[in-house]
Write an enzyme that holds these catalytic residues in place. Structure first.
Site, short mmCIF file in Angstrom:
data_model
loop_
_atom_site.label_atom_id
_atom_site.label_comp_id
_atom_site.label_asym_id
_atom_site.label_seq_id
_atom_site.Cartn_x
_atom_site.Cartn_y
_atom_site.Cartn_z
N LYS A 213 -5.95 -1.72 -2.09
CA LYS A 213 -5.15 -1.04 -1.07
C LYS A 213 -6.02 -0.55 0.09
O LYS A 213 -5.64 -0.68 1.25
CB LYS A 213 -4.37 0.12 -1.71
CG LYS A 213 -3.30 -0.38 -2.70
CD LYS A 213 -2.72 0.76 -3.50
CE LYS A 213 -1.65 0.29 -4.48
NZ LYS A 213 -1.29 1.30 -5.47
N ILE B 13 5.71 4.88 0.70
CA ILE B 13 5.23 5.63 1.87
C ILE B 13 5.09 4.68 3.07
O ILE B 13 4.40 3.67 2.97
CB ILE B 13 3.84 6.26 1.60
CG1 ILE B 13 3.89 7.17 0.37
CG2 ILE B 13 3.35 7.03 2.81
CD1 ILE B 13 2.53 7.70 -0.06
N VAL C 3 0.86 -1.20 0.00
CA VAL C 3 0.00 0.00 0.00
C VAL C 3 0.89 1.24 0.00
O VAL C 3 1.79 1.36 0.83
CB VAL C 3 -0.89 0.04 1.27
CG1 VAL C 3 -1.74 1.31 1.27
CG2 VAL C 3 -1.77 -1.19 1.37
N ASP D 211 -6.97 -1.41 -8.33
CA ASP D 211 -5.71 -1.32 -7.57
C ASP D 211 -5.91 -0.53 -6.26
O ASP D 211 -5.62 -1.05 -5.17
CB ASP D 211 -4.63 -0.69 -8.47
CG ASP D 211 -3.37 -0.34 -7.73
OD1 ASP D 211 -2.56 -1.25 -7.48
OD2 ASP D 211 -3.19 0.84 -7.36
#
Ligand code: HSE
Length: 403
Positions: free
Chosen positions: A200, A131, A127, A196
Site C-alpha cells: 500500500k 478511506i 489502499v 500488505d
C-alpha cells in the site's frame, strides 16, 4: 441502465453487487440512468445467491458485450487479473479494482494502456479500504507538492497492537483474536510481516512521485518481533507502537524514501490515536500542511464502497481517460540505509560502558527498563550507522524507530 460486470465474486466482489443494489437511489443522483450488474465472472456457481443467474465462466462473454463499459476486477492476484484487465482496457472498457498486488506490480502498465484507449484504470480500494485517499491525492492535492505520506495501512496489525497495549495480551493471543474476528488475511504473514502495508505504501509512493515504486524495493518489517515489553517502554516514553508505511518526498531532488516498519509514535501525533482495525493516513502538502484521512481500512462493504466510487467516476468520464498521473517509469528512490531517524534501542546491562562510546552524549536513557536491560533513545542517525553501532553491542536486542 448502465451495465457493468464484476470479475471475482468473493468478499469484495459480492460487496460491490450489494452496494450497487442497496444504494441504487444514491447512485441515481450521479448516474440518472442507473447502474446494473449484468455479469459476474467466477469459476464457481452460487446456487443460493440471488445473483446466480448473472454468473458466467467465460471472460469473452463480458468482453464481447458492447453494453459493458466498466468492469470491476475483484479477483485478486496477478493472473488472470492482469490479462483480463489488459484485454478490457484495450477494448476501451474502464477497469476499477481493489487488487493491490496487481496495482503494485503492473498498475503503471495498465494505467498507460488505459490512457492509450481513452478509458480509465482506477484503484481507490487498493489502499486504505473505504478511506478516500487516492482520489484526494489526485484532485485535492493537484496544486501541492506532497512532501510526505505516513500511514497506518493495515487494520489487522493495528488491532493486534491495540489489544496488546490495552489488554496486555501477548502477540500470539492478539493474533488469534484478530483471526477469530476475521480481520487477518487468509495468510496472516502478509499482515504481520508487513507485506500488505508495504504494497500500500508502495502504491501511495508511486502516485506521489508519478513513477513506479515496487514493493520489493521497499524495506519491510512487520510486528512479529514486537513484544509486550516494547509496548511498556513506549508507554513510559509517552508513545505507542504503530506499524507505519512511510514515504518522504524530497522537494529538491524529487527522490523518495519509502519504508514499512514499526514506529514508536509520540502522544499527540495524529496517528497516535488511530486504534483497533482503523487506518489513518497523514498527508503533508507543501502549501496545505497536514491533512489526515481516517476510517475503515478493510472489510467487505467499506472496500466495495471505494470500488463503486471509482465506477461512478469512470461512468461520468466515459470516452475519456482519467489521468491518475502514473507513468510507466521508475521513481528515484533515496537509499534507505542513509536516511536518518531516531531509534529506541534495547540491549543488555553488560553493554553499559559501550553505549555512550558508540552513540555519544545525545542519547536519552529510558527509565524502568526490563530486568537486566538498558534501553535508550538515540539522536538522529542513519540506518546504516544504527546497524554498525548496534552490531558492536554484545547483548543488542532490538531497535525501533521513533516518529
Ligand atoms: N488485511 C488487510 C488489513 C485488509 O488488515 O488491513 C486488506 O488490505
Amino acid at each position: 441502465m448502465f451495465e457493468v460486470a464484476i470479475l471475482g465474486f468473493g468478499t469484495v466482489g459480492s460487496g460491490v453487487a450489494e452496494v450497487i443494489d442497496r444504494n441504487q437511489k444514491q447512485l441515481l443522483r450521479e448516474i440518472p440512468e442507473g447502474v446494473h450488474v449484468k455479469y459476474i465472472l467466477d469459476l464457481r456457481d452460487f446456487p443460493d445467491s440471488p445473483y446466480n443467474d448473472r454468473v458466467v465462466h467465460d471472460i469473452d462473454i463480458i468482453l464481447n458485450d458492447p453494453e459493458i463499459r466498466v468492469i470491476c476486477e475483484t479477483m485478486g492476484g496477478k493472473e488472470p487479473a492482469f490479462t483480463f484487465s489488459k484485454k478490457a482496457l484495450e477494448k476501451g472498457i474502464s477497469v476499477v479494482t481493489s487488487n493491490k498486488e496487481l496495482v503494485d506490480s503492473l498498475g503503471g502498465t495498465l494505467a498507460v494502456i488505459a490512457k492509450e484507449h481513452d478509458c480509465s484504470y482506477l484503484f481507490e480500494a487498493s489502499v486504505g479500504g473505504g478511506i478516500p485517499i487516492l482520489r484526494p491525492l489526485r484532485t485535492s492535492f493537484a496544486q501541492e507538492f506532497i512532501t510526505s505520506v505516513t500511514g497506518i495501512l493495515n487494520g489487522t496489525t493495528n488491532y493486534i497492537l491495540t489489544k496488546m497495549e490495552t489488554e496486555g495480551l501477548d502477540f500470539e493471543e492478539a493474533l488469534k483474536q484478530a483471526q477469530d474476528n476475521g480481520y487477518a488475511e487468509r495468510n496472516p504473514e502478509a499482515d504481520i510481516e508487513g507485506y500488505d502495508p508495504c504494497r500500500k505504501i508502495a502504491i501511495l509512493a508511486s502516485l506521489v512521485t508519478g513513477g513506479n515504486v515496487k514493493y520489493q524495493q521497499v524495506p519491510c518489517e512487520g510486528i512479529s518481533r514486537i513484544d509486550k515489553q516494547d509496548l511498556a517502554y513506549a508507554k513510559s516514553l509517552g508513545r505507542a507502537v504503530k506499524l507505519l508505511g512511510v514515504c518522504r518526498h524530497d522537494e529538491e531532488t524529487n527522490e523518495v524514501y519509502v519504508r514499512t516498519a514499526p514506529y514508536m509514535v509520540q502522544e499527540g501525533h495524529p496517528l497516535y490515536s488511530v486504534n483497533d482495525v482503523f487506518n489513518g493516513i497523514l498527508v503533508h502538502g507543501n502549501m496545505v500542511g497536514d491533512l489526515m484521512f481516517y476510517g475503515s481500512g478493510a472489510g467487505k462493504l467499506p472496500t466495495a464502497s471505494a470500488v463503486v466510487s471509482d465506477m461512478v467516476e469512470c461512468i461520468q468520464n466515459m470516452g475519456r481517460n482519467i489521468d491518475i498521473g502514473l507513468k510507466n517509469t521508475d521513481a528515484v528512490l533515496e537509499d534507505p540505509e542513509e536516511y536518518c531517524e531516531r531509534y529506541f534501542i534495547r540491549t543488555g546491562e553488560e553493554d553499559k560502558d559501550r553505549i555512550a562510546e558508540l552513540f555519544g552524549d545525545a542519547i536519552e536513557y529510558v527509565t524502568a527498563p526490563a530486568s537486566g536491560e538498558i534501553a535508550f533513545v538515540t539522536d538522529m542517525i542513519s540506518c546504516r550507522s544504527m546497524k554498525e553501532k548496534t552490531a558492536k553491542l554484545s547483548a543488542f536486542k532490538k531497535a525501533i524507530r521513533l516518529l
